[in-house]
Design an enzyme around this catalytic site. Structure first.
Site, PDB file in Angstrom:
ATOM      1  N   TYR A  64      -2.300 -15.785  -5.124  1.00 40.92           N
ATOM      2  CA  TYR A  64      -1.360 -15.442  -4.056  1.00 40.92           C
ATOM      3  C   TYR A  64      -0.033 -15.040  -4.681  1.00 40.92           C
ATOM      4  O   TYR A  64       0.410 -15.683  -5.639  1.00 40.92           O
ATOM      5  CB  TYR A  64      -1.138 -16.621  -3.103  1.00 40.92           C
ATOM      6  CG  TYR A  64      -1.601 -16.285  -1.707  1.00 40.92           C
ATOM      7  CD1 TYR A  64      -0.963 -15.288  -0.976  1.00 40.92           C
ATOM      8  CD2 TYR A  64      -2.693 -16.919  -1.128  1.00 40.92           C
ATOM      9  CE1 TYR A  64      -1.402 -14.936   0.286  1.00 40.92           C
ATOM     10  CE2 TYR A  64      -3.134 -16.568   0.140  1.00 40.92           C
ATOM     11  CZ  TYR A  64      -2.483 -15.580   0.839  1.00 40.92           C
ATOM     12  OH  TYR A  64      -2.916 -15.224   2.087  1.00 40.92           O
ATOM     13  N   GLU A  66       2.944 -13.517  -2.626  1.00 37.60           N
ATOM     14  CA  GLU A  66       3.893 -12.942  -1.660  1.00 37.60           C
ATOM     15  C   GLU A  66       5.278 -12.868  -2.282  1.00 37.60           C
ATOM     16  O   GLU A  66       5.681 -13.755  -3.036  1.00 37.60           O
ATOM     17  CB  GLU A  66       3.924 -13.792  -0.390  1.00 37.60           C
ATOM     18  CG  GLU A  66       2.721 -13.528   0.486  1.00 37.60           C
ATOM     19  CD  GLU A  66       2.636 -14.468   1.680  1.00 37.60           C
ATOM     20  OE1 GLU A  66       3.562 -15.248   1.894  1.00 37.60           O
ATOM     21  OE2 GLU A  66       1.615 -14.398   2.367  1.00 37.60           O
ATOM     22  N   ASP A 241       3.723  11.658   4.759  1.00 37.91           N
ATOM     23  CA  ASP A 241       2.494  10.904   4.482  1.00 37.91           C
ATOM     24  C   ASP A 241       1.584  11.829   3.659  1.00 37.91           C
ATOM     25  O   ASP A 241       0.944  12.720   4.198  1.00 37.91           O
ATOM     26  CB  ASP A 241       1.849  10.519   5.814  1.00 37.91           C
ATOM     27  CG  ASP A 241       0.560   9.738   5.630  1.00 37.91           C
ATOM     28  OD1 ASP A 241       0.081   9.621   4.478  1.00 37.91           O
ATOM     29  OD2 ASP A 241       0.023   9.251   6.642  1.00 37.91           O
ATOM     30  N   THR A 270      -2.143   7.011   0.345  1.00 39.57           N
ATOM     31  CA  THR A 270      -3.259   6.177  -0.092  1.00 39.57           C
ATOM     32  C   THR A 270      -3.369   6.397  -1.595  1.00 39.57           C
ATOM     33  O   THR A 270      -2.777   7.327  -2.135  1.00 39.57           O
ATOM     34  CB  THR A 270      -4.591   6.614   0.534  1.00 39.57           C
ATOM     35  OG1 THR A 270      -4.838   7.968   0.155  1.00 39.57           O
ATOM     36  CG2 THR A 270      -4.574   6.506   2.047  1.00 39.57           C
ATOM     37  N   LYS A 273      -7.788   8.659  -2.379  1.00 41.50           N
ATOM     38  CA  LYS A 273      -8.313   9.962  -1.964  1.00 41.50           C
ATOM     39  C   LYS A 273      -8.203  10.910  -3.156  1.00 41.50           C
ATOM     40  O   LYS A 273      -8.773  10.622  -4.199  1.00 41.50           O
ATOM     41  CB  LYS A 273      -7.590  10.432  -0.710  1.00 41.50           C
ATOM     42  CG  LYS A 273      -7.840   9.465   0.473  1.00 41.50           C
ATOM     43  CD  LYS A 273      -7.205   9.909   1.779  1.00 41.50           C
ATOM     44  CE  LYS A 273      -7.484   8.899   2.885  1.00 41.50           C
ATOM     45  NZ  LYS A 273      -6.788   9.241   4.146  1.00 41.50           N
ATOM     46  N   ARG A 279      -9.040   1.730  -3.686  1.00 46.87           N
ATOM     47  CA  ARG A 279      -8.738   1.801  -2.259  1.00 46.87           C
ATOM     48  C   ARG A 279      -7.435   1.050  -1.996  1.00 46.87           C
ATOM     49  O   ARG A 279      -7.367  -0.154  -2.210  1.00 46.87           O
ATOM     50  CB  ARG A 279      -9.898   1.162  -1.495  1.00 46.87           C
ATOM     51  CG  ARG A 279      -9.833   1.215   0.000  1.00 46.87           C
ATOM     52  CD  ARG A 279     -11.230   1.079   0.570  1.00 46.87           C
ATOM     53  NE  ARG A 279     -12.005   2.238   0.161  1.00 46.87           N
ATOM     54  CZ  ARG A 279     -11.999   3.413   0.799  1.00 46.87           C
ATOM     55  NH1 ARG A 279     -11.307   3.577   1.895  1.00 46.87           N
ATOM     56  NH2 ARG A 279     -12.702   4.421   0.331  1.00 46.87           N
TER      57      ARG A 279
HETATM   58  C1  LIG Z   1      -6.432   8.473   5.168  1.00 53.56           C
HETATM   59  C2  LIG Z   1      -5.085   8.575   5.760  1.00 53.56           C
HETATM   60  C3  LIG Z   1      -4.374   7.425   6.138  1.00 53.56           C
HETATM   61  C4  LIG Z   1      -4.998   6.059   6.197  1.00 53.56           C
HETATM   62  O1  LIG Z   1      -5.440   5.530   5.025  1.00 53.56           O
HETATM   63  P1  LIG Z   1      -6.262   4.152   5.041  1.00 53.56           P
HETATM   64  O2  LIG Z   1      -6.248   3.748   3.612  1.00 53.56           O
HETATM   65  O3  LIG Z   1      -7.594   4.466   5.582  1.00 53.56           O
HETATM   66  O4  LIG Z   1      -5.518   3.185   5.902  1.00 53.56           O
HETATM   67  C5  LIG Z   1      -3.073   7.572   6.572  1.00 53.56           C
HETATM   68  N1  LIG Z   1      -2.502   8.792   6.641  1.00 53.56           N
HETATM   69  C6  LIG Z   1      -3.162   9.914   6.320  1.00 53.56           C
HETATM   70  C7  LIG Z   1      -2.465  11.233   6.422  1.00 53.56           C
HETATM   71  C8  LIG Z   1      -4.482   9.850   5.873  1.00 53.56           C
HETATM   72  O5  LIG Z   1      -5.130  10.971   5.588  1.00 53.56           O
END
Ligand SMILES: *Cc1c(COP(=O)(O)O)cnc(C)c1O
Length: 478
Positions: A64, A66, A241, A270, A273, A279
């Site tokens: 842990y 935090e 994002d 993320t 991707k 992840r």
């Molecule tokens: C995939 C994605 C997310 C979410 O990601 P998670 O790891 O599944 O929570 C948020 N914003 C955009 C633009 C995404 O493509």
């Protein structure tokens, strides 16, 4: 690392797992077989390296931690501090960011951290002034009422879901669409492209606190310098994002105005991707937001996943190598080849092409819904996901599109010609699939009939390519 080391590491790990729950070991083996044997075109997926994967399987999971580096609410966090500090340092160097927060467990969590940081930083409530002066426990119920009122009534402008935005950008089923007054900008109905003048006009009228840029299904680049100009003009915070395209930023395919990090106040992502890490999620920010972002845990996050932060550090170290820039450039080049492959065979693409890693095929020309196309393709071993197209007549469940992405197969080594063949195979499946009917004989949005021999023909052509570019080539499980 040699192939035999990786092979024995995984073989022995599976043996240990099998000694407790053999069905989990079996499912894990089967997942590798399945991933190896299918054409993975899901635009949000990739294959992390064995080093990244192995880093996640350790005792860091048991700790842990935090708090932040050097300031933990638990004892004994010295090694977690090493890990988190190193992951953040790699992230800052990789993206040229003043500040990086590597704790978010996923992309959605990173966005929640960003939203609350922006509220805390920019909403001038009496609550915040009092909070700075007082102990939280001294606030009255009336103070909290003010907080709820002020925090709950802010405005967010994001890209609409059917234009390619993400559900966390103010879409109603997500909390972002409930906690903010939200409005959306779309894309030009003729070209499918973002029109910055329209975004600017909406922003002037709506005056959002947060302008969100970024997407999950928009096959084009975005000019973030222009987005920042719009945000500045109306006094908004620009949040980008980059969950989908962080790998193209890290790999220096998106530079200058297309690199969000220097232009945005806060950039979220993320890590799994196109960035090809574990992840997870991350927030990059300008200095003025750093202290607020640091409060992400426990504001909206649970305890940090130290084993995943360790894997982020490994993945970022990989992404800082020149070979990652080569990879990222191939991801973009391959997407062009895939798009060309569709266009020369008469298929319709949203925006008429791509200049990132995404190709969005409008399947209505084949007489199919996205749902039917996705299922028919899966029968032929082609893994995709259905996706809305702008102003989709079939809604968000059945849809009229199929979204494809090049990051995963590019990691396997697929190149220009193979992506052309992928387009050929997909067009083969779609043009040999008929929309089905319901039991009552009405037109169905879900059922379909795949032509004779198509699945076999496509599967054997894909198998040739997959065999030529094996996933984890040296990994042999005993
Ligand atoms: C995939 C994605 C997310 C979410 O990601 P998670 O790891 O599944 O929570 C948020 N914003 C955009 C633009 C995404 O493509």
């Amino acid at each position: 690392m040699t192939d035999s080391l990786i092979s024995s590491a995984y073989s022995q790990a599976l043996e240990v797992i099998a000694s407790v729950e053999p069905r989990i070991a079996e499912a894990t083996r089967q997942e590798l077989t399945d991933q190896r044997g299918s054409l993975k075109l899901i635009a949000s997926e990739n294959y992390a390296s064995p080093a990244v994967l192995l880093t996640m399987g350790t005792w860091f999971s048991d700790k842990y931690a935090e708090g932040t580096v050097g300031h933990r609410f638990y004892a004994g966090c010295q090694n977690v501090d090493t890990v988190e500090a190193l992951a953040a340092e790699h992230a800052r160097e990789l993206f040229g960011a003043p500040y990086a927060y590597v704790q978010p467990h996923s992309g959605i969590d990173a966005n929640l951290v960003a939203f609350w940081s922006i509220l805390a930083n920019r909403v001038e409530t009496p609550y915040l002034q009092k909070l700075q002066a007082k102990n939280v426990n001294e606030l009255t119920e009336a103070d909290w009422e003010t907080l709820r009122h002020e925090f709950g009534n802010q405005r967010l402008l994001g890209m609409s879901l059917d234009a390619g935005g993400h559900l966390t950008h103010g879409f109603r089923p997500n909390i972002s669409g409930k906690m903010f007054h939200q409005q959306q900008y779309g894309t030009d109905p003729e070209t499918g492209l973002l029109d910055y003048d329209v975004v600017a006009a909406k922003a002037r009228e709506f005056k959002p606190l947060v302008l969100v840029a970024g997407y999950s299904a928009y096959p084009r680049r975005v000019n973030f310098a222009k987005m920042r100009e719009i945000a500045d003009e109306v006094g908004a915070v620009l949040m980008v994002d980059m969950a989908h395209f962080a790998g193209l930023v890290a790999g220096k395919v998106f530079t200058g105005d297309e690199d969000p990090v220097p232009h945005a106040h806060i950039t979220t992502t993320t890590t799994h991707k196109s960035l090809r890490g574990p992840r997870g999620g991350m927030v990059l920010a300008q200095e003025e937001f750093a202290a607020d972002v640091d409060r992400g845990c426990p504001m909206v996050l649970g305890g940090p996943l130290s084993h995943v932060m360790a894997a982020k550090a490994v993945a970022f170290a990989e992404a800082r190598q020149p070979s990652f820039q080569t990879y990222a450039q191939k991801v973009a080049d391959n997407a062009k080849s895939l798009a060309e492959g569709f266009l020369t065979r008469g298929a319709n693409l949203v925006t008429g092409g791509t200049d990132n890693h995404i190709v969005l095929v409008d399947v209505s020309g084949f007489g199919l819904t996205g749902r039917q196309a996705e299922s028919a393709l899966l029968d032929a071993g082609v893994v995709t996901n259905r996706n809305s197209v702008p102003a989709d007549p079939n809604g968000a469940w059945y849809t009229s599109g199929v979204r494809l992405g090049t990051p995963a197969l590019t990691t396997r080594g697929f190149g220009h010609d193979e992506f052309d063949t992928v387009a050929e195979l997909i067009v083969d499946v779609l043009s040999n699939t008929q929309a089905g009917t319901t039991k009552a004989g009405d037109p169905s949005e879900a059922s379909y009939v795949l032509g004779d021999g198509v699945a076999d023909r496509v599967t054997s052509r894909s198998a040739e390519m997959l065999d030529k570019h094996p996933l984890y080539p040296g990994l042999v499980l005993s």
